[in-house]
Design a protein around this motif. Sequence first.
Motif, short mmCIF file in Angstrom:
data_model
loop_
_atom_site.label_atom_id
_atom_site.label_comp_id
_atom_site.label_asym_id
_atom_site.label_seq_id
_atom_site.Cartn_x
_atom_site.Cartn_y
_atom_site.Cartn_z
N THR A 58 0.86 -1.19 0.00
CA THR A 58 0.00 0.00 0.00
C THR A 58 0.89 1.23 0.00
O THR A 58 1.27 1.74 1.06
CB THR A 58 -0.91 0.03 1.24
N PRO A 59 1.28 1.73 -1.17
CA PRO A 59 2.18 2.89 -1.24
C PRO A 59 1.59 4.10 -0.52
O PRO A 59 0.40 4.39 -0.68
CB PRO A 59 2.32 3.14 -2.74
N PRO A 60 2.39 4.78 0.27
CA PRO A 60 1.87 5.90 1.06
C PRO A 60 1.73 7.18 0.26
O PRO A 60 2.51 7.46 -0.65
CB PRO A 60 2.91 6.05 2.17
N ALA A 61 0.70 7.95 0.60
CA ALA A 61 0.58 9.32 0.11
C ALA A 61 1.27 10.23 1.13
O ALA A 61 2.04 9.77 1.97
CB ALA A 61 -0.90 9.66 -0.04
N ALA A 62 1.00 11.52 1.05
CA ALA A 62 1.60 12.45 2.00
C ALA A 62 1.03 12.17 3.40
O ALA A 62 -0.18 12.27 3.61
CB ALA A 62 1.31 13.88 1.59
N ILE A 63 1.90 11.81 4.32
CA ILE A 63 1.47 11.44 5.67
C ILE A 63 1.17 12.71 6.47
O ILE A 63 1.95 13.65 6.49
CB ILE A 63 2.54 10.59 6.36
N GLU A 64 0.03 12.67 7.17
CA GLU A 64 -0.40 13.82 7.96
C GLU A 64 -0.06 13.68 9.43
O GLU A 64 0.16 14.69 10.12
CB GLU A 64 -1.90 14.04 7.79
N THR A 65 -0.06 12.44 9.95
CA THR A 65 0.29 12.24 11.36
C THR A 65 1.04 10.93 11.54
O THR A 65 0.73 9.93 10.88
CB THR A 65 -0.96 12.20 12.27
N PHE A 66 2.03 10.97 12.41
CA PHE A 66 2.70 9.78 12.92
C PHE A 66 2.49 9.74 14.43
O PHE A 66 2.41 10.78 15.09
CB PHE A 66 4.22 9.85 12.69
N PHE A 67 2.43 8.52 14.96
CA PHE A 67 2.37 8.35 16.42
C PHE A 67 3.21 7.13 16.76
O PHE A 67 2.95 6.03 16.27
CB PHE A 67 0.94 8.16 16.90
N ARG A 95 5.53 13.87 3.35
CA ARG A 95 4.79 14.31 4.53
C ARG A 95 4.11 15.64 4.26
O ARG A 95 4.65 16.49 3.54
CB ARG A 95 5.72 14.45 5.73
N ALA A 96 2.93 15.81 4.82
CA ALA A 96 2.24 17.09 4.73
C ALA A 96 3.09 18.17 5.39
O ALA A 96 3.89 17.90 6.31
CB ALA A 96 0.88 16.99 5.41
#
Length: 389
Positions: A58-67, A95-96
């Motif tokens: 599942t290729p990632p788009a621009a990530i908005e949050t990491f935890f 990343r956003a």
Amino acid sequence: MQQPAPVYTDPRTVYLHIPFCTNKCYYCDFNSYVLKGQPVRDYLDALEREMEATVKRTPPAAIETFFVGGGTPTVLLPDQMEHFLRLVRTYFPDRADDCEFTMEANPGTTDPEKLAAMFEGGVNRISFGVQTFDQGLLERIGRIHNVDDVYRSLENARAAGFRNLSIDLMFGLPGQTIGQMEDSLDKALRLDLQHYSIYALKIEENTLFHTLYERNQLPLPEEEDELGMYLLTMEKLKANGYAQYEISNFAKPGRESRHNLAYWQNRSYYGLGAGAHGYIGGRRHVNIKGITPFIEATRQGLPRLEENPVPREEAMEDFMMVSLRVLEGVSDADFRAQFGVSLTEVFGSLLDRLAGEGLLEADGYRWKLTERGLLFGNEVFAEFIGTLS
């Protein structure tokens, strides 16, 4: 009408699990293991294999949050922390601009060198597990930090450049009084932080507290005292300018946990690490929990313990249970954006019944908990389980 929450077909939220702790707290049922003797580098290598397989699938788009949760992620040594964050950057590079990157921490495990590695590695928000400012209560619940560690850790974090800090507090602890809770709240608020998470103790199976509870050896506060602690918490946080945006969470304007809001909006998310949960492409999964089994499983592919599709009806029920946790409530636009039908068309009779019982109220096109419903949230959420199936 407010705009609906964003709906993505691809996840923009990443959870990563570091399962190591310096010790096991008496109330904790998280998937965590005492650090001593654990194969930390092997675990990080396994986590890299899972990241690689995950983004390939599942290729990632621009990530908005990491935890980054745990365990206590900040038990990693500075060089291990640098390596871990470099891996995250490698596999989730896009990343956003306003990406929120939270890491959980235990007071006393964040020296300046480690904080520098975190800050340089992209972490911009820290959530410290304080639980109480009463030293006796800290010892009673199995925490190994002391109150001075809290102040020193926050001071070090600010010196390292962190400007978005949160702490966890707990109420309903064994032997805790309303006066002790008020004292902790006063000390916490004097810190002038951006965010506070304040939870009631829950007795979970497979914990020392559960064993003591079953033996009638756990002196918990009376229900009315626990309720008093919660009401006091809401009153004090509001008086000090913090908005209660979720049952257990309070923030200054614009400082809400956007990562947790993604969960409460029932959005997709990556879940990486031993015992981590994820929700991608309409399928929920939970990873293998044990450290060595997890490491070995990543050599063969994705380390899944279970993976199941979520039927549309179940997804609707899940949406209501998590979205109603947010005090703003759930709007017809949010529901229609995810499911293509109106909220009242699916749950109208149940919503009307709960409103008749004084637990929910309609605010335009939005349904939310009443003040009474806020105190009986779990009962409200349970009403949606199995409603459509």
